[in-house]
Motif scaffolding. Structure first.
Motif: not given
Length: 374
Positions: A11-23
């Motif tokens: 299992t991999l964990t990626l991130n969407v870097g959108l500041g306060e809306r990051a997930y």
């Protein structure tokens, strides 16, 4: 992160870097377990509402509720009818009022358990209820794992077309568990694969080479899971750069302008979204070659790979084949990406080198389609 298709991964964990809306996005065979702490954080009062459809509920709801219970999260399920007809104003109202009736607060999150229809609808309802509830995307189809669950596009269909009412509303977490895919029919799996190929064709020629090398076996589980991660990571980087589709994010619509026109003109439920997109990508490359932009060899490779994996590579190979060039162009004229009355197309200068054409020549496009459909 760049996923390596040659090495099966956990299992991999990626991130969407959108500041306060990051997930985070958890991808792989045990993504649900990896995502439980994030779900707890998204549900600080220890309760949630799961929205799903009848088919998904039969296969996955009991497992999900049991796992949530293990970490102290109480859940209630709303089970909707399956299919595109649920993406309606009536269902949006029903869900929004259900969220309010449940006493959900803005810090709470609902869970969208299902394919793109559920994700789009639940996300839109979450966006408008109390001006923004949280929601967790838990996509159960390949198509929704690699495409609609990431990026915050939510919406419903109107009588004028698909997804013409909606909002940008980012999820708090995405859990793309490979276990959900084990129950998918082969046709649905292949339909979702079209979105993986799309990522490669837009901007990753090396990824296309690797997909192509695997041939028909590319949808086998060990190969597919790293391809999923690569496609999701590709989309996440584009979303970071252009959250609200003001520029390069429009590239993600490769094949979709043609594809949405096919879906609108075909009888209901005859063709799948991914099939329409695959045929649309074949046409986008053919049209790019016609314009002298894309080498004919690249177009031939694209179409051959689509055929190899069992996807349509042209509108003549879709389950519905009775097309009108004029009708398709009229549908394309109504596409939400258009500006100033001009048709916007995503075309290609080669594999991995897509670009935005904001002013497609309508007369030439009609002539091209007339020739292709004859």
């Amino acid at each position: 992160m760049t996923a390596d298709l040659s090495t099966p991964s956990a299992t991999l964990t990626l991130n969407v870097g959108l500041g306060e809306r990051a997930y985070d996005i958890h991808v792989g065979p045990d993504a649900l377990t990896a995502g439980l702490p994030g779900i707890q954080a998204a549900c600080p009062r220890g309760q949630t509402l799961i929205v799903t459809d009848e088919h998904v509920a039969e296969r996955h709801l009991e497992r999900l509720q049991a796992r949530l219970g293990e970490v102290g999260i109480r859940s209630t399920a709303l089970i909707l009818p399956p299919g595109e007809t649920s993406k309606s104003w009536e269902m949006l109202q029903f869900l929004t009022e259900a969220f309010l009736d449940a006493g959900l607060e803005r810090k709470d999150s609902v869970i969208a358990l299902g394919g793109g229809v559920i994700g789009d609808l639940v996300g839109f309802a979450a966006a408008v209820a109390k001006r923004g509830l949280g929601f967790v995307q838990m996509p159960t189809t390949l198509l929704s794992q690699v495409d609609s669950s990431v990026g915050g596009k939510t919406g419903i269909n109107t009588r004028q077309g698909k997804n013409l009412a909606g909002a940008f509303h980012q999820p708090r977490l995405v859990v793309a568990d490979a276990g959900f895919l084990s129950t998918l029919p082969d046709r649905e799996l292949k339909s979702g694969y079209a979105e993986i190929v799309k990522a490669a064709l837009i901007g990753d020629a090396d990824l296309f080479d690797r997909l192509e090398a695997h041939g028909a076996s590319v949808t086998q589980p060990d190969i597919l899971k790293t391809a999923i991660a690569a496609a999701i990571d590709f989309k996440a980087r584009i979303v970071e750069a252009d959250e609200y589709e003001a520029g390069k994010r429009a590239l993600l619509n490769l094949g979709h302008t043609f594809g949405h026109a096919f879906e609108a003109d075909a009888p209901k439920d005859v063709i799948r979204h991914g099939e329409a997109v695959a045929a649309g990508m074949g046409l986008a490359f053919e049209y790019s070659t016609r314009l002298g932009l894309c080498p004919a060899e690249d177009t031939a490779r694209v179409r051959a790979h689509l055929r190899t994996v069992g996807l349509p590579d042209h509108p003549k190979t879709l389950a519905h084949t009775d097309w009108s060039a004029e009708s398709l162009v009229a549908r394309m004229q109504d596409d939400k990406k258009n500006s100033g009355g001009e048709i916007t197309l995503i075309l290609a200068r080669g594999i991995g080198n897509a670009y935005i054409e904001p002013k497609a020549d309508r007369a030439d496009l009609t002539d091209f389609l007339t020739t292709e459909l004859t």
